[in-house]
Design a protein around this motif. Structure first.
Motif, PDB file in Angstrom:
ATOM      1  N   THR A   1       1.046  -0.790   0.202  1.00  0.00           N
ATOM      2  CA  THR A   1       0.188   0.085   0.059  1.00  0.00           C
ATOM      3  C   THR A   1       1.040   1.803  -0.014  1.00  0.00           C
ATOM      4  OG1 THR A   1      -1.822  -1.296   0.960  1.00  0.00           O
ATOM      5  CG2 THR A   1      -1.920   1.334   0.922  1.00  0.00           C
TER       6      THR A   1
ATOM      7  N   ALA B   1      -1.974  -6.096  -3.287  1.00  0.00           N
ATOM      8  CA  ALA B   1      -2.356  -4.966  -1.940  1.00  0.00           C
ATOM      9  C   ALA B   1      -3.849  -5.628  -1.056  1.00  0.00           C
ATOM     10  CB  ALA B   1      -1.906  -3.608  -1.077  1.00  0.00           C
TER      11      ALA B   1
ATOM     12  N   LEU C   1      -8.707  -0.545  -0.482  1.00  0.00           N
ATOM     13  CA  LEU C   1      -8.336  -0.493  -2.033  1.00  0.00           C
ATOM     14  C   LEU C   1      -9.135  -0.918  -2.474  1.00  0.00           C
ATOM     15  CD1 LEU C   1      -5.347  -2.662  -0.321  1.00  0.00           C
ATOM     16  CD2 LEU C   1      -5.341  -0.764  -1.369  1.00  0.00           C
TER      17      LEU C   1
END
Length: 183
Positions: free
Chosen positions: A31, A134, A150
């Motif tokens: 991230t 991620a 995300l």
């Protein structure tokens, strides 16, 4: 009352941990790359907005300005999600340069509108390579808040890719995936 750790020592410890995390990818480290990519993407969108030329300049400037605002909001929010998750977010120009996988090029401002749009579609595609990785790491590490943010980011990127691709007369990932397979 315990003595506070000096800032220089805390920074050195953070850099050591970041180096370890990037050798054994974690959701936080992956991230961090996304945060850095968003910073570089913001610069590229600003450049595109300022320098795009051609008959569609007005519409493209508006699109790029909206995407710039979106990227800056995502950058701020995702950095905060990392902090909330007990992770360190990249926050210096050097970290952004070290961790971003997007490349800036001054000469892009002299390219055609079509080339600028194509480059930005590629940038979102590259960003998604990190986002999907991620998400998997966040799910594996049982970090639902990070995975959720995300996943929303992935949806926004997919929409931006579709919009940019349509401007180029392409559908889906045409022209994006094929080039990656040649590398």
């Amino acid at each position: 009352m315990s003595e506070l750790t000096p800032p220089a020592q805390m920074w050195a410890k953070e850099q050591t941990q970041a180096d370890q995390d990037h050798h054994t990818p974690t959701a936080g480290a992956m991230t961090g790359h996304i945060v850095a990519n968003l910073e570089v993407l913001s610069h590229k969108l600003m450049q595109a907005s300022w320098y795009v030329t051609g008959l569609n300049r007005t519409a493209l400037r508006e699109l790029f300005a909206n995407q710039l605002q979106q990227a800056q909001t995502q950058l701020f929010e995702l950095g905060q999600v990392l902090i909330d998750e007990g992770e360190m977010a990249p926050s210096t120009a050097q970290e952004f340069a070290d961790y971003s996988m997007l490349e800036e090029a001054g000469e892009l401002k002299y390219e055609t509108a079509e080339r600028i749009v194509d480059q930005l579609a590629h940038d979102y595609y590259t960003e998604n390579l990190f986002v999907t990785r991620a998400i998997k790491l966040a799910e594996k590490e049982d970090r639902p808040v990070l995975a959720g943010y995300l996943t929303t980011l992935l949806g926004s990127n997919n929409h931006n890719i579709a919009e940019l691709q349509a401007m180029l007369g392409r559908f889906g990932l045409a022209g994006l995936e094929e080039e990656d397979d040649e590398d």
